[in-house]
Design an enzyme around this catalytic site. Sequence first.
Site, mmCIF file in Angstrom:
data_model
loop_
_atom_site.group_PDB
_atom_site.id
_atom_site.type_symbol
_atom_site.label_atom_id
_atom_site.label_comp_id
_atom_site.label_asym_id
_atom_site.label_seq_id
_atom_site.Cartn_x
_atom_site.Cartn_y
_atom_site.Cartn_z
ATOM 1 N N HIS A 182 -1.583 -12.986 -0.943
ATOM 2 C CA HIS A 182 -2.790 -13.442 -0.248
ATOM 3 C C HIS A 182 -2.619 -14.830 0.355
ATOM 4 O O HIS A 182 -3.542 -15.337 1.002
ATOM 5 C CB HIS A 182 -3.978 -13.450 -1.199
ATOM 6 C CG HIS A 182 -4.506 -12.088 -1.516
ATOM 7 N ND1 HIS A 182 -5.528 -11.859 -2.413
ATOM 8 C CD2 HIS A 182 -4.157 -10.863 -1.046
ATOM 9 C CE1 HIS A 182 -5.769 -10.560 -2.489
ATOM 10 N NE2 HIS A 182 -4.954 -9.937 -1.668
ATOM 11 N N THR A 183 -1.466 -15.443 0.157
ATOM 12 C CA THR A 183 -1.218 -16.742 0.782
ATOM 13 C C THR A 183 -1.125 -16.623 2.303
ATOM 14 O O THR A 183 -1.219 -17.615 3.017
ATOM 15 C CB THR A 183 0.069 -17.374 0.226
ATOM 16 O OG1 THR A 183 0.204 -18.702 0.740
ATOM 17 C CG2 THR A 183 1.306 -16.573 0.614
ATOM 18 N N HIS A 233 0.819 -1.209 0.000
ATOM 19 C CA HIS A 233 0.000 0.000 0.000
ATOM 20 C C HIS A 233 0.856 1.264 0.000
ATOM 21 O O HIS A 233 0.398 2.329 -0.415
ATOM 22 C CB HIS A 233 -0.937 0.001 1.205
ATOM 23 C CG HIS A 233 -2.157 -0.837 1.005
ATOM 24 N ND1 HIS A 233 -3.435 -0.380 1.265
ATOM 25 C CD2 HIS A 233 -2.297 -2.108 0.552
ATOM 26 C CE1 HIS A 233 -4.304 -1.341 0.988
ATOM 27 N NE2 HIS A 233 -3.640 -2.404 0.559
ATOM 28 N N ASP A 234 2.087 1.164 0.469
ATOM 29 C CA ASP A 234 2.990 2.308 0.413
ATOM 30 C C ASP A 234 3.557 2.474 -0.993
ATOM 31 O O ASP A 234 3.572 3.587 -1.539
ATOM 32 C CB ASP A 234 4.139 2.140 1.407
ATOM 33 C CG ASP A 234 5.113 3.312 1.380
ATOM 34 O OD1 ASP A 234 4.640 4.467 1.447
ATOM 35 O OD2 ASP A 234 6.338 3.079 1.290
ATOM 36 N N ASP A 261 8.231 5.152 -0.400
ATOM 37 C CA ASP A 261 8.787 6.353 0.225
ATOM 38 C C ASP A 261 8.274 6.584 1.644
ATOM 39 O O ASP A 261 8.446 7.668 2.201
ATOM 40 C CB ASP A 261 8.481 7.582 -0.637
ATOM 41 C CG ASP A 261 6.979 7.787 -0.862
ATOM 42 O OD1 ASP A 261 6.167 7.051 -0.247
ATOM 43 O OD2 ASP A 261 6.614 8.677 -1.645
ATOM 44 N N ASP A 292 -6.173 -17.602 2.772
ATOM 45 C CA ASP A 292 -5.864 -18.984 2.401
ATOM 46 C C ASP A 292 -6.289 -19.870 3.568
ATOM 47 O O ASP A 292 -5.609 -19.921 4.592
ATOM 48 C CB ASP A 292 -4.367 -19.121 2.118
ATOM 49 C CG ASP A 292 -3.924 -20.564 1.926
ATOM 50 O OD1 ASP A 292 -4.789 -21.454 1.854
ATOM 51 O OD2 ASP A 292 -2.699 -20.798 1.852
#
Length: 335
Positions: free
Chosen positions: A195-196, A66-67, A74, A255
């Site tokens: 997503h694992t 998300h960064d 940054d 998962d």
Amino acid sequence: MSPPRTVFFLLLCSSLYLFLVESSKLTLDYYSKSCPRFAQIVQDVVTNKQITSPTTAAATLRLFLHDCLPNGCDASILLSPTPFNPSPERISDINLSLPGDAFDLLVRTKTALELACPATVSCSDILSVATRDLVIMVGGPYYHVRLGRRDSRLSRASLVEPFLPRANMTVSQLIALFSSRGFTAQEMVALVGAHTIGFSHCKEFSAAIYNYSKSSFSSSGSSGYDPTYNPRFAQGLQKACSNFRKDPTLSVFNDIMSPSKFDNLYYKNLPEGLGLLASDRAIYIDPRTRPFVEAYASDEGRFFQDFAAAMEKLSLYGVKTGQKGEIRRRCDEVN
């Protein structure tokens, strides 16, 4: 070639040039003299945090993604609201559910490094290395992390929303989003393998398990669910999330087979209708991405190799060096 395409091509070349110039300033041994214990300090804090809070690995990996995806790696995601900047990235709608364990890890690691090497190590370097170390801790692959990033002084919630994947995005939308950041469909599928590990809140997929409009059936009197789900899985989700409106913290593992281990079972689940999010199930159904899902499901080594390469590439996206950023004294505020 028409003028608009010419302009687009020139802009693309310019962006690629800037990317290569900035990333070339990063090195693997950047702190060898200025903070020789950097790697060991990060590893020690990461290990202690993961042992006491096993959700830290998934939380930090998500924070890293998300960064980096919106505006580059940054540490802009870490900045807290202030009277001068009341709406930083972390308070955007899509980031409000980011787990606190990852932010806590960055505070702890930064504090330890400031004691050992004051005003030397950037928060963006800490996040990049901590993410890699945690991926390894839960069974994932090693990959190189080049160092020397600076932290951004700018963080705006308005700059985030268009550039982060949503649970209900179509494959076309996902491909377009990652392509805008320089990633192929194959690299996108590899990165989605994150997503694992980790979990998703029930509200992110509730529309697919309750009153699904395109489903003509129901089970045991329950509301209809998306028929791309395995029926037993969908029914289990309905029960697990039954109180999500009153308790928005309710969540389910991404998962269900090995939620705490970084492996390729996420991909093996998809042909069985065990993909939790609509976007998970979509990458198996769509012919453009299905071959990659099948390849990773059958060969964990290839998944690890491609995930490591994509993560190394992502860690270099949009980095700031020199005077384009700063070394924050605290990760949640500019100097």
